[in-house]
Design a protein around this motif. Structure first.
Motif, mmCIF file in Angstrom:
data_model
loop_
_atom_site.group_PDB
_atom_site.id
_atom_site.type_symbol
_atom_site.label_atom_id
_atom_site.label_comp_id
_atom_site.label_asym_id
_atom_site.label_seq_id
_atom_site.Cartn_x
_atom_site.Cartn_y
_atom_site.Cartn_z
ATOM 1 N N HIS A 7 0.822 -1.219 0.000
ATOM 2 C CA HIS A 7 0.000 0.000 0.000
ATOM 3 C C HIS A 7 0.852 1.264 0.000
ATOM 4 N N SER A 8 2.159 1.098 -0.229
ATOM 5 C CA SER A 8 3.079 2.248 -0.243
ATOM 6 C C SER A 8 3.012 3.053 1.045
ATOM 7 N N GLN A 9 2.981 2.335 2.153
ATOM 8 C CA GLN A 9 2.947 3.026 3.441
ATOM 9 C C GLN A 9 3.931 2.396 4.407
ATOM 10 N N ASP A 10 4.438 3.193 5.326
ATOM 11 C CA ASP A 10 5.218 2.604 6.406
ATOM 12 C C ASP A 10 4.249 2.004 7.418
ATOM 13 N N ILE A 11 4.785 1.147 8.279
ATOM 14 C CA ILE A 11 3.914 0.391 9.185
ATOM 15 C C ILE A 11 3.238 1.304 10.224
ATOM 16 N N PHE A 12 3.864 2.433 10.531
ATOM 17 C CA PHE A 12 3.276 3.349 11.527
ATOM 18 C C PHE A 12 2.045 4.051 10.957
ATOM 19 N N ALA A 13 2.012 4.199 9.628
ATOM 20 C CA ALA A 13 0.835 4.793 8.989
ATOM 21 C C ALA A 13 -0.209 3.716 8.727
ATOM 22 N N TYR A 14 0.232 2.539 8.289
ATOM 23 C CA TYR A 14 -0.700 1.506 7.831
ATOM 24 C C TYR A 14 -1.359 0.759 8.987
ATOM 25 N N ALA A 15 -0.575 0.412 9.989
ATOM 26 C CA ALA A 15 -1.122 -0.377 11.110
ATOM 27 C C ALA A 15 -0.418 0.049 12.398
ATOM 28 N N PRO A 16 -0.719 1.263 12.860
ATOM 29 C CA PRO A 16 0.029 1.823 13.994
ATOM 30 C C PRO A 16 -0.085 1.007 15.285
ATOM 31 N N HIS A 17 -1.169 0.223 15.420
ATOM 32 C CA HIS A 17 -1.345 -0.523 16.667
ATOM 33 C C HIS A 17 -0.925 -1.986 16.554
ATOM 34 N N SER A 18 -0.321 -2.340 15.428
ATOM 35 C CA SER A 18 0.096 -3.742 15.234
ATOM 36 C C SER A 18 1.372 -4.031 16.016
ATOM 37 N N ASP A 19 1.634 -5.326 16.242
ATOM 38 C CA ASP A 19 2.895 -5.624 16.933
ATOM 39 C C ASP A 19 4.094 -5.451 15.999
ATOM 40 N N GLY A 20 3.830 -5.410 14.676
ATOM 41 C CA GLY A 20 4.896 -5.075 13.734
ATOM 42 C C GLY A 20 5.365 -3.638 13.952
ATOM 43 N N ALA A 21 4.403 -2.731 14.138
ATOM 44 C CA ALA A 21 4.754 -1.326 14.405
ATOM 45 C C ALA A 21 5.498 -1.221 15.744
ATOM 46 N N ALA A 22 5.029 -1.984 16.727
ATOM 47 C CA ALA A 22 5.692 -1.951 18.042
ATOM 48 C C ALA A 22 7.131 -2.452 17.934
ATOM 49 N N ALA A 23 7.329 -3.498 17.112
ATOM 50 C CA ALA A 23 8.684 -4.056 16.962
ATOM 51 C C ALA A 23 9.600 -3.051 16.273
#
Ligand SMILES: Nc1ncnc2c1ncn2[C@@H]1O[C@H](COP(=O)(O)OP(=O)(O)OP(=O)(O)O)[C@@H](O)[C@H]1O
Ligand SMILES: [Mg+2]
Length: 262
Positions: free
Chosen positions: A230-246
């Motif tokens: 989706h041409s987005q960084d993880i903080f924009a795309y899924a800010p509450h995911s554990d990927g963003a936390a990692a």
């Protein structure tokens, strides 16, 4: 002093670009850091994420790292500033498939392994951190990155084959240190960590062999690939995911390693 961190691993698909993108986005969102992303891969995946597929797929992308490396333009002319969120900006030196011919073009250039270092000199003081996304090879482009970098971050997928290539990469870093003594291995980042026994056992081997060099792992999550698509960084795309936390944890660890290593 500007920290210049090369994301390198000659093995393909080890999470270099995903890490480069989310690390620069996290650092830029952190607010205190002036950040430049250098896309040094002819595949231009990081460029596609930040500037869009139309930019990299089109025939005429404007000025990119290719023109800079081959000495056709000053680096400042090719750097783009993009807005990740209101008040969050990121500078990017984009790439394009044109870069694939740079290695041949540079064959007769004196000190061709120092082209990136020469090019960045005029702008590097404007940044706290420069992140370089390298291609999956130890060819001239990666050598250019390692000649200008002071740190190397190696994303590695826990598994049998990825560990084999690590020796070669470390040997290359040691060789380049002869010409660039400030270069050091900043960390090994386990990415795409899943619940398999193989992942657990190779992570254990990695930690046993490299101790504190091993950073906190990034889990394998579908959302990471979706954010890229989706041409987005993880903080924009899924800010509450554990990927963003990692990746947020990685941002903190990278900043911490900068403090402790001066
Ligand atoms: N944590 C993760 N969980 C799931 N998929 C991931 C994760 N990190 C990366 N991926 C996916 O793995 C693939 C390879 O990742 P990426 O493009 O970042 O690797 P790379 O090392 O830059 O590849 P290359 O060597 O081709 O440049 C991509 O499809 C990406 O979306
Ligand atoms: Mg990549």
């Amino acid at each position: 002093m500007t920290r210049i961190i090369a994301l390198a691993n000659q093995k393909g698909g080890t999470g270099k670009t995903t890490t480069a993108v989310n690390l620069v986005a996290g650092l830029a969102r952190h607010g205190q850091q002036r950040v430049l992303l250098v896309d040094l891969d002819p595949q231009a995946n990081a460029t596609a994420i930040f500037l869009g597929m139309a930019y990299v797929a089109g025939p005429n992308p404007g000025l990119t790292v290719y023109e800079v490396l081959t000495g056709k333009v000053e680096v400042a002319k090719a750097i783009r500033t993009i807005e990740l969120a209101s008040t969050v900006i990121l500078d990017i030196l984009p790439s394009h498939i044109h870069l694939a011919v740079a290695e041949q073009e540079l064959i007769s250039v004196f000190q061709r392994e120092n082209q990136l270092q020469r090019a960045l000199q005029s702008v590097q003081a404007n940044y706290d951190i420069i992140i370089i996304d390298c291609p999956p090879s130890l060819g001239l482009l990666t050598i250019n990155a390692l000649m200008v970098a002071n740190e190397v971050l190696v994303p590695i997928e826990p598994g049998f084959f990825p560990l084999i290539g690590l020796g070669l990469l470390r040997k290359t870093i040691e060789t380049i240190k002869g010409a660039n003594p400030k270069l050091r291995l900043m960390g090994l980042l386990p990415v795409r960590l899943n619940r398999t026994n193989l992942a657990a056992s190779t992570l254990e081997q990695l930690t046993h062999a490299f101790g504190e060099l091993v950073l906190s792992a990034i889990p394998e999550r579908v959302v990471m690939g979706e954010a890229n698509a989706h041409s987005q960084d993880i903080f924009a795309y899924a800010p509450h995911s554990d990927g963003a936390a990692a990746y947020l944890k990685l941002v903190e660890e990278v900043l911490h390693r900068g403090e402790t290593n001066g």
